[in-house]
Structures are given as C-alpha cells and as structure tokens.
Enzyme design. Structure first.
Site, PDB file in Angstrom:
ATOM      1  N   ASP A 186      -1.900  -9.901  -4.598  1.00 56.96           N
ATOM      2  CA  ASP A 186      -3.120  -9.401  -3.994  1.00 56.96           C
ATOM      3  C   ASP A 186      -4.274  -9.680  -5.216  1.00 56.96           C
ATOM      4  O   ASP A 186      -4.291  -8.800  -6.244  1.00 56.96           O
ATOM      5  CB  ASP A 186      -3.122  -7.778  -3.739  1.00 56.96           C
ATOM      6  CG  ASP A 186      -4.333  -7.287  -3.201  1.00 56.96           C
ATOM      7  OD1 ASP A 186      -5.374  -7.950  -3.171  1.00 56.96           O
ATOM      8  OD2 ASP A 186      -4.064  -6.295  -2.406  1.00 56.96           O
ATOM      9  N   ASN A 193      -7.666  -9.151  -4.603  1.00 55.21           N
ATOM     10  CA  ASN A 193      -8.605  -8.323  -4.288  1.00 55.21           C
ATOM     11  C   ASN A 193     -10.052  -9.162  -4.036  1.00 55.21           C
ATOM     12  O   ASN A 193     -11.080  -8.953  -4.645  1.00 55.21           O
ATOM     13  CB  ASN A 193      -8.852  -7.410  -5.197  1.00 55.21           C
ATOM     14  CG  ASN A 193      -8.173  -5.967  -4.774  1.00 55.21           C
ATOM     15  OD1 ASN A 193      -8.097  -5.518  -3.315  1.00 55.21           O
ATOM     16  ND2 ASN A 193      -7.405  -5.464  -5.506  1.00 55.21           N
ATOM     17  N   GLU A 225       0.952  -2.949  -5.070  1.00 60.17           N
ATOM     18  CA  GLU A 225       0.635  -1.551  -5.011  1.00 60.17           C
ATOM     19  C   GLU A 225       1.820  -0.763  -4.294  1.00 60.17           C
ATOM     20  O   GLU A 225       1.596  -0.317  -3.098  1.00 60.17           O
ATOM     21  CB  GLU A 225      -0.700  -1.795  -3.850  1.00 60.17           C
ATOM     22  CG  GLU A 225      -1.522  -0.337  -3.783  1.00 60.17           C
ATOM     23  CD  GLU A 225      -2.788  -0.548  -2.986  1.00 60.17           C
ATOM     24  OE1 GLU A 225      -3.489   0.457  -2.987  1.00 60.17           O
ATOM     25  OE2 GLU A 225      -3.086  -1.610  -2.308  1.00 60.17           O
ATOM     26  N   ASN A 231       0.842  -1.271   0.093  1.00 63.85           N
ATOM     27  CA  ASN A 231      -0.014   0.053   0.003  1.00 63.85           C
ATOM     28  C   ASN A 231       1.048   1.327  -0.110  1.00 63.85           C
ATOM     29  O   ASN A 231       0.760   1.995   0.927  1.00 63.85           O
ATOM     30  CB  ASN A 231      -1.049   0.005   1.410  1.00 63.85           C
ATOM     31  CG  ASN A 231      -2.077   1.217   1.052  1.00 63.85           C
ATOM     32  OD1 ASN A 231      -2.390   1.509   0.098  1.00 63.85           O
ATOM     33  ND2 ASN A 231      -2.704   1.303   2.348  1.00 63.85           N
TER      34      ASN A 231
END
Length: 183
Positions: free
Chosen positions: A148, A150, A35, A9
C-alpha cells in the site's frame, strides 16, 4: 508464482469478514499483507496453516493496533528480513521481505500524510526508502515491492479524485515518485 498484495485494514477484522475463505479461493503462492494492526501472538496461526500458508511472517508496529505488514507463503522462503535497518521505518512495522531463490518479495506499507507533520514524515520515508531499495537491488536484482503506497498514480486509483486532488496521496510530488518507482 502467483503473488497478491492486500491491505487488510486489520487482520482480525478481515478474518471475521471472510478473508480466509477468499484466500483459499484465490490461492496465491505468496500473499503480502499491509495494515495488519495486530501482533503475531494475538493471532491463531493455525488458521493460516489450515488455509495452506504454513509459512507466515508478521512484522508489527511497536505501537499496538497500528500499521504492520506480513507475508504468507505456501513454500518456505530461503530467508526472511524484518524491517530495513532504518529505525524510524522499522518502529512502525512497514517492511518485510522474503527471498525465494532468485526472487525477493517485499510487503511495504508507506505512511499516509494525514497532516503536515505526517506528510513531511512520508516524504522523508519515500526518499530514504528509495535509497534503501536502490542499494538492495544491487544484491537482489529481482526485487518485487508490493504493498500500500498510499499514493494514487492516476485519478482512477482513488474513489473521489476531484474532492481529494489536493490531499496527501494525490499530490504531484507523490505521484511523480510512484511513477518513477514503478517504471
């Protein structure tokens, strides 16, 4: 080979929060990041080299401060592939792959579906990515895709399964895809 996947992130924020100390303590051979939200030139790459990751590869989105993936490695890969060759996927910097002998390791960051337009984009991405991976497995049968997704495979994979049961990432069609993909 010890391989770890981590959605940071934002790599610069992660570094400020102790990412490099964690990386040294855990000491994986290969780290797949998602990310990253930074371009390679915005980073001091010597920090990663000093942490033991002389080989680091960054694949950023064309949009600044958005998505992006990376692979950090203690050993030099035989090859590194940036993107998939599918333009709309590569525009967002969502796939990078490193080959180590007979093993291919991919860091992948699947789009989220925050609104109906992005959900349609995510579902198209999932279909195209599945087709891409199926073709890739013909030449790289020992392919490991980390990242990831999601998507929550099970209720325990999300912090609020009851409140989020009808949002993207927890929809039956997505859970079905991840279930088929990881089997």
């Amino acid at each position: 080979m010890k391989i770890i996947s981590y959605n940071v992130n934002g790599i610069r924020a992660a570094i400020r929060k102790g990412f490099l100390d964690w990386l040294v303590a855990v000491s994986p051979d290969v780290v797949c990041l998602q990310e990253i939200k930074a371009n390679e030139e915005q980073l001091d790459l010597t920090l990663f080299e000093e942490a033991g990751y002389k080989y680091n590869y960054w694949y950023s989105a064309q949009k600044k401060g958005y998505s992006g993936v990376a692979i950090l490695s203690k050993t030099k890969p035989d090859a590194v592939v940036f993107g998939t060759g599918i333009e709309y996927m590569d525009f967002e910097g969502r796939n990078i792959r490193a080959d180590f002998g007979e093993v291919s390791i991919m860091s992948m960051y699947l789009p989220s579906g925050t609104n109906i337009e992005r959900l349609e984009h995510k579902l198209m991405y999932m279909a195209d990515f599945r087709q891409y991976v199926d073709g890739l497995k013909k030449t790289n049968p020992n392919l490991i895709v980390l990242g990831d997704y999601n998507i929550c495979h099970e209720a325990r994979d999300i912090h609020n399964p009851i409140g989020l049961k009808n949002v993207s990432g927890f929809l039956p069609i997505e859970r079905e895809w991840i279930g088929d993909f990881i089997d």
